[in-house]
Design a protein around this motif. Structure first.
Motif, short mmCIF file in Angstrom:
data_model
loop_
_atom_site.label_atom_id
_atom_site.label_comp_id
_atom_site.label_asym_id
_atom_site.label_seq_id
_atom_site.Cartn_x
_atom_site.Cartn_y
_atom_site.Cartn_z
N ARG A 62 -11.30 -3.36 7.43
CA ARG A 62 -12.05 -2.11 7.59
C ARG A 62 -12.64 -1.99 8.99
O ARG A 62 -12.73 -0.88 9.53
N ARG A 63 -13.04 -3.11 9.58
CA ARG A 63 -13.56 -3.06 10.96
C ARG A 63 -12.46 -2.63 11.93
O ARG A 63 -12.71 -1.85 12.85
N GLY A 79 -14.18 7.78 7.00
CA GLY A 79 -14.53 6.43 7.38
C GLY A 79 -13.51 5.41 6.91
O GLY A 79 -12.57 5.73 6.17
N PRO A 80 -13.70 4.14 7.30
CA PRO A 80 -12.74 3.09 6.90
C PRO A 80 -12.66 2.88 5.39
O PRO A 80 -11.62 2.51 4.88
N ARG A 81 -13.77 3.15 4.69
CA ARG A 81 -13.75 3.03 3.23
C ARG A 81 -12.92 4.14 2.58
O ARG A 81 -12.56 4.03 1.40
N ALA A 101 -11.96 1.04 11.39
CA ALA A 101 -13.07 1.79 11.99
C ALA A 101 -12.89 1.92 13.49
O ALA A 101 -13.12 3.00 14.07
#
Length: 274
Positions: free
Chosen positions: A70-71, A84-86, A74
């Motif tokens: 996810r980082r 967002g990454p989620r 992002a």
């Protein structure tokens, strides 16, 4: 997200790669990518990463890998993303989903084109079959997930894709034989039979191409080498199908003559690999 698995793993968000360098996070991403748009259970991910001996910390470690992915997502999305990454790597009831259109991955496109090619071949449209199957095969950039060390879940899927690739290649060769392209197939088939020394269908296709190129004696040599390999390595004779083809070559069966419509004698119709 752009996903490609027919070769080194590609996963890009806004043209920026989100493929991690560490082996296990890359492995997790590969499994999610192969199932893009579909939930991959925590159990399947754990099985892929650690097999029968997951550590006690498996759940926490898997969560750490997801956070790493996810980082990367992002960073690829930029400072003011619309989502967002989620929203790209989602948590579901029993697992995770990599949100990407499943029909847009290279593997999905390959399978779709291969099916169309096979359908065209079965209806006698060799020109369309050859074109669609060639288009499908050109999507491959090397072995599936070439830069990922697979666990048993990924390994099974890689084997499935590679088998589909070989079948599509056989189908394309069958279509090209129908189109009278036997001369240009000789080099490709010679290389393939050396790579797959016990593959009956490829050897049969090479025999047909040689016969149609006026090289019957070489077709008989191909059969002789294959038969010797079968007896030495497997203790078996070649299949009745291939033996019938051998007999047709010996008898100079007219069906082996090159035409634009003839199919390989006594061979089931089915189409290069890097």
């Amino acid at each position: 997200m752009e996903i490609a698995v027919l070769g080194p793993l590609v996963a890009r968000q806004e043209q920026t790669s989100v493929v991690p360098s560490a082996a296990k996070p890359r492995q997790a991403l590969a499994l999610l990518a192969l199932n893009s748009g579909r939930e991959v259970s925590v159990r399947a991910l754990t099985d892929e990463l650690w097999g029968d001996r997951p550590p006690r910390s498996a759940a926490a470690t898997l969560h750490t890998y997801v956070k790493q992915l996810r980082r990367l997502i992002a960073a690829a999305l930029g400072p003011e993303p619309a989502r967002g990454p989620r929203d790209v790597l989602l948590r579901r009831h029993s697992g995770y989903v990599l949100e990407a259109p499943p029909d847009d991955t290279d593997a999905a496109r390959f399978e779709r084109l291969a099916r169309r090619g096979r359908a065209a071949l079965e209806t006698g449209d060799a020109t369309t079959a050859s074109a669609r199957l060639d288009e499908a095969l050109r999507l491959w950039r090397g072995p599936a997930l070439a830069d990922v060390t697979p666990g048993r879940v990924l390994e099974a899927e890689v084997l499935r894709l590679e088998e589909l690739r070989l079948t599509a290649l056989e189908d394309r060769i069958a279509a090209d034989l129908r189109l009278g392209r036997h001369d240009v197939l000789l080099g490709e088939l010679t290389g393939l039979t050396a790579r797959f020394p016990l593959h009956e269908r490829l050897h049969g296709q090479l025999m047909v191409a040689l016969c149609r190129s006026g090289r019957t004696w070489q077709a008989l040599e191909v059969y002789g080498r294959l038969r010797a390999a079968f007896v030495a390595d497997l203790g078996l004779e070649p299949s009745p199908q291939l033996r019938r083809l051998h007999q047709a070559v010996l008898e100079g069966d007219p069906a082996l003559e090159p035409t634009m419509t003839s199919a390989p004698v006594v061979l089931a119709d089915r189409g290069t690999l890097r």
